[in-house]
Design a protein around this motif. Structure first.
Motif, PDB file in Angstrom:
ATOM      1  N   GLY A 153       0.808  -1.208   0.000  1.00  0.00           N
ATOM      2  CA  GLY A 153       0.000   0.000   0.000  1.00  0.00           C
ATOM      3  C   GLY A 153       0.842   1.257   0.000  1.00  0.00           C
ATOM      4  O   GLY A 153       0.535   2.227  -0.701  1.00  0.00           O
ATOM      5  N   ALA A 154       1.925   1.262   0.792  1.00  0.00           N
ATOM      6  CA  ALA A 154       2.796   2.440   0.860  1.00  0.00           C
ATOM      7  C   ALA A 154       3.490   2.686  -0.462  1.00  0.00           C
ATOM      8  O   ALA A 154       3.564   3.839  -0.935  1.00  0.00           O
ATOM      9  N   TYR A 155       4.006   1.641  -1.096  1.00  0.00           N
ATOM     10  CA  TYR A 155       4.721   1.820  -2.356  1.00  0.00           C
ATOM     11  C   TYR A 155       3.783   2.192  -3.504  1.00  0.00           C
ATOM     12  O   TYR A 155       4.157   2.970  -4.384  1.00  0.00           O
ATOM     13  N   VAL A 156       2.577   1.651  -3.504  1.00  0.00           N
ATOM     14  CA  VAL A 156       1.617   2.042  -4.547  1.00  0.00           C
ATOM     15  C   VAL A 156       1.334   3.530  -4.455  1.00  0.00           C
ATOM     16  O   VAL A 156       1.344   4.250  -5.469  1.00  0.00           O
TER      17      VAL A 156
ATOM     18  N   SER B  91      10.311 -11.884   2.993  1.00  0.00           N
ATOM     19  CA  SER B  91      10.750 -11.739   1.603  1.00  0.00           C
ATOM     20  C   SER B  91      10.385 -10.389   0.986  1.00  0.00           C
ATOM     21  O   SER B  91      11.021  -9.973   0.014  1.00  0.00           O
ATOM     22  N   MET B  92       9.396  -9.689   1.514  1.00  0.00           N
ATOM     23  CA  MET B  92       8.928  -8.462   0.876  1.00  0.00           C
ATOM     24  C   MET B  92      10.020  -7.401   0.731  1.00  0.00           C
ATOM     25  O   MET B  92      10.166  -6.816  -0.352  1.00  0.00           O
ATOM     26  N   PRO B  93      10.841  -7.087   1.772  1.00  0.00           N
ATOM     27  CA  PRO B  93      11.896  -6.086   1.567  1.00  0.00           C
ATOM     28  C   PRO B  93      12.875  -6.466   0.459  1.00  0.00           C
ATOM     29  O   PRO B  93      13.353  -5.590  -0.278  1.00  0.00           O
ATOM     30  N   GLN B  94      13.176  -7.764   0.344  1.00  0.00           N
ATOM     31  CA  GLN B  94      14.086  -8.196  -0.714  1.00  0.00           C
ATOM     32  C   GLN B  94      13.439  -8.061  -2.099  1.00  0.00           C
ATOM     33  O   GLN B  94      14.112  -7.712  -3.069  1.00  0.00           O
ATOM     34  N   LEU B  95      12.162  -8.336  -2.177  1.00  0.00           N
ATOM     35  CA  LEU B  95      11.460  -8.186  -3.462  1.00  0.00           C
ATOM     36  C   LEU B  95      11.426  -6.723  -3.900  1.00  0.00           C
ATOM     37  O   LEU B  95      11.536  -6.419  -5.091  1.00  0.00           O
ATOM     38  N   ILE B  96      11.275  -5.817  -2.936  1.00  0.00           N
ATOM     39  CA  ILE B  96      11.244  -4.388  -3.283  1.00  0.00           C
ATOM     40  C   ILE B  96      12.591  -3.936  -3.826  1.00  0.00           C
ATOM     41  O   ILE B  96      12.660  -3.055  -4.698  1.00  0.00           O
ATOM     42  N   LYS B  97      13.686  -4.549  -3.337  1.00  0.00           N
ATOM     43  CA  LYS B  97      15.030  -4.171  -3.794  1.00  0.00           C
ATOM     44  C   LYS B  97      15.395  -4.786  -5.144  1.00  0.00           C
ATOM     45  O   LYS B  97      16.456  -4.464  -5.692  1.00  0.00           O
ATOM     46  N   TYR B  98      14.559  -5.647  -5.681  1.00  0.00           N
ATOM     47  CA  TYR B  98      14.877  -6.352  -6.931  1.00  0.00           C
ATOM     48  C   TYR B  98      15.175  -5.361  -8.050  1.00  0.00           C
ATOM     49  O   TYR B  98      14.429  -4.386  -8.257  1.00  0.00           O
ATOM     50  N   LYS B  99      16.265  -5.588  -8.767  1.00  0.00           N
ATOM     51  CA  LYS B  99      16.714  -4.627  -9.775  1.00  0.00           C
ATOM     52  C   LYS B  99      15.744  -4.466 -10.927  1.00  0.00           C
ATOM     53  O   LYS B  99      15.722  -3.433 -11.591  1.00  0.00           O
TER      54      LYS B  99
ATOM     55  N   GLY C 172      12.671   2.637  -6.553  1.00  0.00           N
ATOM     56  CA  GLY C 172      13.829   3.372  -6.064  1.00  0.00           C
ATOM     57  C   GLY C 172      14.890   2.503  -5.423  1.00  0.00           C
ATOM     58  O   GLY C 172      15.885   3.021  -4.907  1.00  0.00           O
ATOM     59  N   GLY C 173      14.705   1.187  -5.445  1.00  0.00           N
ATOM     60  CA  GLY C 173      15.698   0.272  -4.889  1.00  0.00           C
ATOM     61  C   GLY C 173      15.924   0.519  -3.409  1.00  0.00           C
ATOM     62  O   GLY C 173      14.998   0.821  -2.658  1.00  0.00           O
ATOM     63  N   VAL C 174      17.194   0.420  -3.000  1.00  0.00           N
ATOM     64  CA  VAL C 174      17.518   0.606  -1.591  1.00  0.00           C
ATOM     65  C   VAL C 174      17.371   2.063  -1.161  1.00  0.00           C
ATOM     66  O   VAL C 174      17.287   2.368   0.038  1.00  0.00           O
ATOM     67  N   GLN C 175      17.373   2.985  -2.130  1.00  0.00           N
ATOM     68  CA  GLN C 175      17.263   4.409  -1.791  1.00  0.00           C
ATOM     69  C   GLN C 175      15.834   4.821  -1.435  1.00  0.00           C
ATOM     70  O   GLN C 175      15.622   5.819  -0.759  1.00  0.00           O
ATOM     71  N   GLY C 176      14.876   4.059  -1.918  1.00  0.00           N
ATOM     72  CA  GLY C 176      13.488   4.368  -1.615  1.00  0.00           C
ATOM     73  C   GLY C 176      12.945   5.539  -2.417  1.00  0.00           C
ATOM     74  O   GLY C 176      13.547   5.992  -3.398  1.00  0.00           O
ATOM     75  N   ILE C 177      11.819   6.060  -2.005  1.00  0.00           N
ATOM     76  CA  ILE C 177      11.137   7.162  -2.692  1.00  0.00           C
ATOM     77  C   ILE C 177      10.773   8.223  -1.657  1.00  0.00           C
ATOM     78  O   ILE C 177      10.247   7.909  -0.586  1.00  0.00           O
TER      79      ILE C 177
ATOM     80  N   ALA D 255       2.109  10.311   5.296  1.00  0.00           N
ATOM     81  CA  ALA D 255       2.450  10.997   6.545  1.00  0.00           C
ATOM     82  C   ALA D 255       3.959  11.055   6.771  1.00  0.00           C
ATOM     83  O   ALA D 255       4.497  12.086   7.181  1.00  0.00           O
ATOM     84  N   VAL D 256       4.655   9.954   6.497  1.00  0.00           N
ATOM     85  CA  VAL D 256       6.094   9.885   6.734  1.00  0.00           C
ATOM     86  C   VAL D 256       6.882  10.565   5.621  1.00  0.00           C
ATOM     87  O   VAL D 256       8.018  11.006   5.842  1.00  0.00           O
ATOM     88  N   GLN D 257       6.315  10.630   4.413  1.00  0.00           N
ATOM     89  CA  GLN D 257       6.922  11.254   3.223  1.00  0.00           C
ATOM     90  C   GLN D 257       8.079  10.448   2.650  1.00  0.00           C
ATOM     91  O   GLN D 257       8.851  10.957   1.844  1.00  0.00           O
ATOM     92  N   PHE D 258       8.209   9.205   3.045  1.00  0.00           N
ATOM     93  CA  PHE D 258       9.345   8.413   2.577  1.00  0.00           C
ATOM     94  C   PHE D 258       9.022   6.937   2.710  1.00  0.00           C
ATOM     95  O   PHE D 258       8.409   6.509   3.695  1.00  0.00           O
ATOM     96  N   VAL D 259       9.417   6.165   1.696  1.00  0.00           N
ATOM     97  CA  VAL D 259       9.313   4.707   1.757  1.00  0.00           C
ATOM     98  C   VAL D 259      10.641   4.113   1.324  1.00  0.00           C
ATOM     99  O   VAL D 259      11.291   4.611   0.401  1.00  0.00           O
ATOM    100  N   ALA D 260      11.057   3.057   2.009  1.00  0.00           N
ATOM    101  CA  ALA D 260      12.284   2.337   1.683  1.00  0.00           C
ATOM    102  C   ALA D 260      12.118   0.898   2.137  1.00  0.00           C
ATOM    103  O   ALA D 260      11.359   0.625   3.083  1.00  0.00           O
ATOM    104  N   PRO D 261      12.812  -0.044   1.511  1.00  0.00           N
ATOM    105  CA  PRO D 261      12.620  -1.469   1.867  1.00  0.00           C
ATOM    106  C   PRO D 261      12.862  -1.769   3.335  1.00  0.00           C
ATOM    107  O   PRO D 261      12.135  -2.573   3.938  1.00  0.00           O
TER     108      PRO D 261
END
Length: 338
Positions: A79-82, A134-142, A149-154, A242-248
């Motif tokens: 939900g956060a990444y969408v 597994s979800m944080p690793q899937l978000i980092k998938y190249k 945004g990979g490990v840098q997030g959005i 609210a946080v203004q940032f998402v990262a794995p």
């Protein structure tokens, strides 16, 4: 006869009126909070509202349907990444990302619930644990890092109040999240107090008897997973705004465990327990850190054990028991005096 009916209806009407009056006072106090506390505290209270939506959704699955999930942090991350991707890449208004995040998590949760039908108890918990890990690793998938945004997030911008309202950004987000939470709690209350809620409880308590009575266990269990994921996805979108940032790394397995802790602390199978659990998972870690910088999680564990020892039925259950005892004492006191 008419007088007797009126007299019997009067005592029943008084609790309803007092309950409505209490809710009205509580609503006024909550709405006044952003003007009485600092911006940071307002931000923390906004996260309490967000987490209460998550815990309500998880309670639908675990408390009312008996399915244990240790992976709801994954749906929160989706939900956060969408929301973050729609706002950052496509310029979608922040309020429009909420239903999209909820709808996508509803589909994902329902589809995940289908194969999970073969699993129960600890086996289901282990499967959802794997999802959360597994979800944080899937978000980092190249292959998808151009969107995530990979490990840098959005990083996203905090929205300004609309219509020139005399509010700062934190105050507006508090009221926006509060309005969304009111809608979600209304939906959850109607769902659990109706036919679907009775079916979920029947499946939890007596699955064989429920199926014999014509309840489609497989459909309702998958539906519970989907609806629970939808609530969590909506909360994830609100949390990202609210946080203004998402990262794995913001969605580790500890987040999923914290959600389950909040459900237990607040009260299993309790709608109001979602609020108490959200207060616990938001403020108790901060209090533990203030008490001991060297071992904050040890202090957190002491708090957790203390809550479970003092209130084994959760905060909402303890309040319900205390209120029932007070009502019994109030009802018996006139008889004693007479």
């Amino acid at each position: 006869m008419t007088t007797e009916i009126a007299l019997s209806a009067a005592p029943a009407a008084r609790p309803a009126r007092s309950r409505l009056a209490g809710l009205a006072v509580l609503f006024i106090v909550v709405c006044a909070l952003p003007f009485l506390v600092s911006s940071y505290t307002t931000f923390q209270l906004t996260l309490v509202i967000v987490y209460s939506i998550v815990l309500l959704g998880l309670n639908i699955l675990t408390g009312y349907n008996g399915q244990i999930s240790l992976g709801h942090g994954a749906f929160y991350a989706i939900g956060a990444y969408v929301a973050a991707i729609l706002m950052d890449k496509y310029g979608v208004p922040y309020w429009a990302t909420i239903p999209v995040s909820g709808a996508l998590c509803l589909v994902v949760g329902f589809l995940f619930g289908l194969p999970a039908l073969r699993l129960e108890g600890l086996y289901l918990a282990l499967a959802t644990f794997a999802l959360g890990v597994s979800m944080p690793q899937l978000i980092k998938y190249k292959g998808i890092d151009t969107w995530t945004g990979g490990v840098q997030g959005i990083t996203i911008l905090k929205p300004d109040p609309p219509f020139g309202l005399p509010l700062n950004q934190d105050q507006w987000l508090f009221y926006f999240c509060l309005a969304v939470a009111a809608v979600m709690f209304w939906l959850g209350w109607n769902l659990l107090r109706g036919r679907v809620g009775r079916a979920l409880i029947a499946i939890r308590d007596q699955p064989i008897a429920a199926e014999a009575m014509g309840v489609n266990n497989a459909m309702y269990k998958s539906l519970a997973f989907g609806v629970s994921a939808m609530f969590t996805g909506v909360a994830g979108a609100l949390g990202a705004i609210a946080v203004q940032f998402v990262a794995p790394d913001s969605f580790s397995i500890f987040l999923s465990i914290s959600f389950l802790v909040g459900v237990v602390i607040g009260g299993i199978a309790s709608i109001s327990g979602a609020i108490w659990g959200a207060l616990f998972i938001q403020f108790v870690p901060n209090i533990a850190d203030q008490i001991s910088k060297a071992a904050p999680w040890a202090i957190y564990g002491v708090f957790l054990i203390g809550f479970m020892y003092v209130m084994p039925v959760g905060v909402a259950g303890a309040i319900r028991i205390f209120w029932a005892r007070m009502k019994r004492k109030a009802g018996s006191s006139p008889q004693r005096s007479g």
